[in-house]
Design an enzyme around this catalytic site. Structure first.
Site, PDB file in Angstrom:
ATOM      1  N   LYS A  13       1.184  -1.197  -0.164  1.00 17.91           N
ATOM      2  CA  LYS A  13      -0.031  -0.324  -0.031  1.00 17.91           C
ATOM      3  C   LYS A  13       0.628   1.408   0.099  1.00 17.91           C
ATOM      4  O   LYS A  13       1.891   1.258   0.647  1.00 17.91           O
ATOM      5  CB  LYS A  13      -1.027  -0.119   1.285  1.00 17.91           C
ATOM      6  CG  LYS A  13      -2.054   1.104   1.427  1.00 17.91           C
ATOM      7  CD  LYS A  13      -2.894   0.540   2.734  1.00 17.91           C
ATOM      8  CE  LYS A  13      -3.885   1.829   2.811  1.00 17.91           C
ATOM      9  NZ  LYS A  13      -4.715   1.293   3.975  1.00 17.91           N
ATOM     10  N   SER A  94      -9.692   1.123   3.109  1.00 17.73           N
ATOM     11  CA  SER A  94      -8.796   1.942   2.536  1.00 17.73           C
ATOM     12  C   SER A  94      -7.782   1.255   1.766  1.00 17.73           C
ATOM     13  O   SER A  94      -6.920   1.801   0.826  1.00 17.73           O
ATOM     14  CB  SER A  94      -8.022   2.964   3.197  1.00 17.73           C
ATOM     15  OG  SER A  94      -7.200   2.383   4.188  1.00 17.73           O
ATOM     16  N   SER A 118      -9.990  -1.325   7.260  1.00 19.31           N
ATOM     17  CA  SER A 118      -9.446  -1.077   5.899  1.00 19.31           C
ATOM     18  C   SER A 118      -8.674  -2.337   5.144  1.00 19.31           C
ATOM     19  O   SER A 118      -8.140  -2.104   4.098  1.00 19.31           O
ATOM     20  CB  SER A 118      -8.338   0.118   6.040  1.00 19.31           C
ATOM     21  OG  SER A 118      -9.248   1.419   6.284  1.00 19.31           O
TER      22      SER A 118
END
Length: 431
Positions: A13, A94, A118
């Site tokens: 990420k 996310s 997330s």
């Protein structure tokens, strides 16, 4: 051989620092050009284990903490991530790009981060097994933060076995992250030893019924999952209510606001003199100056509220954090598991992916991530079924450091069902 991930292509990420040619931006144009001086501990451990880090994945900008009206998977830097099962659907967030990329076979595994949902939500929406570990099991050093009370990094993979292998490569004490000292007697470098096909036999599992009821089709999938667990020898305690559920949402938000300001400012200071922005206030000002590119769909209301908060010695923060831990841990998950002598709790990971809508923002329907998130406890999601071709997962969560138990249960369920099927990149759902 360099380690358990030798030659494995992975994505991470875009809020995990890497000291290489890649930037670390959390999806924000304000951090364009930011190249940290050191790898995050997670990136360092992946390299030591032999993984090949292919690149960074798009995310909900600032891990979805900029605004309460955001669209998951959108960032100023990366644009909109799509769901590979139906391209007009949202990948959740996310850790949106991490979920979509693994699901679409762009990599073998990916790393996501979670503060509340997330990892779990994009894993369920993209048909993956995802592990949100106990806070402190995996170091957060060098990760763009929201909350040191709740943040954690974990694997997002197509199978529980893959996720167990990756998790083992990430654990260990990090002197730069004080929370990891608590993991000394609780971590393993090899979680594959807990992969038992008969792992549900004799397990006492509590059904958190209050997390059901937001979608009839999801309820049907969960009911079928319960029957499968019974056939595999599990003992279900149904219902097993978390009596404090719903009582710590306001205090959770208060804690996130205070910690966002303190932790993000500390992260930016760690970047050194070359940091493009130095404080949350500078990020807010940057977004205002670049409103057309950074805020075409939603604003920064949460950032503004966080900037108004004082230091972590403020009584409002101290009281809210104590309330969170009392209600989510002692009187919440721990109390429910003690009362019913449980190995784990289960609930729906979420509903089917919604249509991406930049005007109205996200359309979350439900889930069960908050109790474990606020407590800082582990949560594992695994595919449980499909609704019009869109995947839906089931979550196994429990006490601090119970990853071995949860991996055993999730793996046994996965092997008994083998629900997952790969995406076909449909332009829209064939209802």
């Amino acid at each position: 051989m360099r380690g358990p991930l030798h030659g494995i292509p992975m994505l991470i990420k875009d809020n995990l620092d890497t000291a290489d040619k890649m930037m670390t931006t959390a999806g924000s144009l304000a951090l364009l050009g930011s190249r940290p001086l050191r790898d995050s501990t997670v990136a360092q451990k992946l390299r030591e284990a032999g993984a090949v880090i292919l690149g960074k994945t798009n995310l909900s900008e600032w891990a979805n903490i900029r605004s309460n009206h955001s669209t998951s998977g959108w960032s100023g830097r990366g644009g909109q991530t799509k769901n590979p099962y139906a391209l007009d659907r949202n990948p959740c967030g996310s850790s949106s790009g991490s979920g979509a990329s693994v699901s679409a076979n762009l990599c073998a595994a990916a790393i996501g981060t979670e503060t509340d949902g997330s990892i779990v939500c994009p894993s369920t929406s993209n048909g993956l097994a995802g592990i949100k570990p106990t806070v402190g099991l995996v170091s957060r050093t060098g990760i763009v933060p929201i909350s040191h009370s709740q943040d954690g990094a974990g694997p997002m993979c197509r199978t529980v076995r893959d996720a167990a292998i990756v998790l083992g490569a990430l654990t260990g004490i990090d002197e730069q992250d004080a929370a990891t000292s608590d993991s000394r007697e609780h971590s393993y470098t090899d979680y594959t030893q807990f992969l038992k096909e008969d792992g549900l036999r004799g397990a006492r599992i509590g059904v958190v019924r209050k997390t059901f009821g937001f979608n009839e089709a999801v309820d049907k999938i969960l009911e079928d999952a319960l029957e499968i667990m019974k056939k595999q020898g599990a003992v279900l305690v149904d219902p097993a209510p978390i009596e404090t559920a719903g009582k710590f949402g306001d205090s959770e938000f208060v804690v996130l606001l205070y910690e966002l300001k303190a932790d993000l400012n500390a992260y930016l200071a760690r970047l050194g003199p070359n940091a493009p922005v130095k404080t949350l206030k500078e990020i807010i000002d940057f977004n205002e100056r670049n409103r057309e590119k950074e805020m075409p769909y939603f604003g920064q209301d949460t950032f503004l509220k966080a900037e108004e908060k004082g230091p972590l010695t403020t009584q409002e923060y101290v009281d809210a954090l104590a309330k969170n831990h009392q209600l989510a841990r002692k009187e919440g998950i721990d109390a429910t598991m003690d009362k019913n002598n449980l190995d784990a709790l289960i609930g729906p990971s979420g509903g089917p992916a919604w249509i991406t809508d930049h005007i109205n923002g996200d359309s979350f329907s439900g889930g069960s991530s908050s109790a474990a998130a606020v407590a800082g406890y582990p949560n594992i999601t695994v595919p449980a079924g499909f609704i019009h071709g869109l995947p839906v997962g089931i979550s196994f969560f429990g006490r601090a450091w119970s990853e071995p138990v949860l991996i055993r249960l999730a793996y046994a369920f996965e092997q008994a069902t083998k629900i997952r099927r790969p995406p076909t990149f449909l332009p829209t759902v064939n209802a």
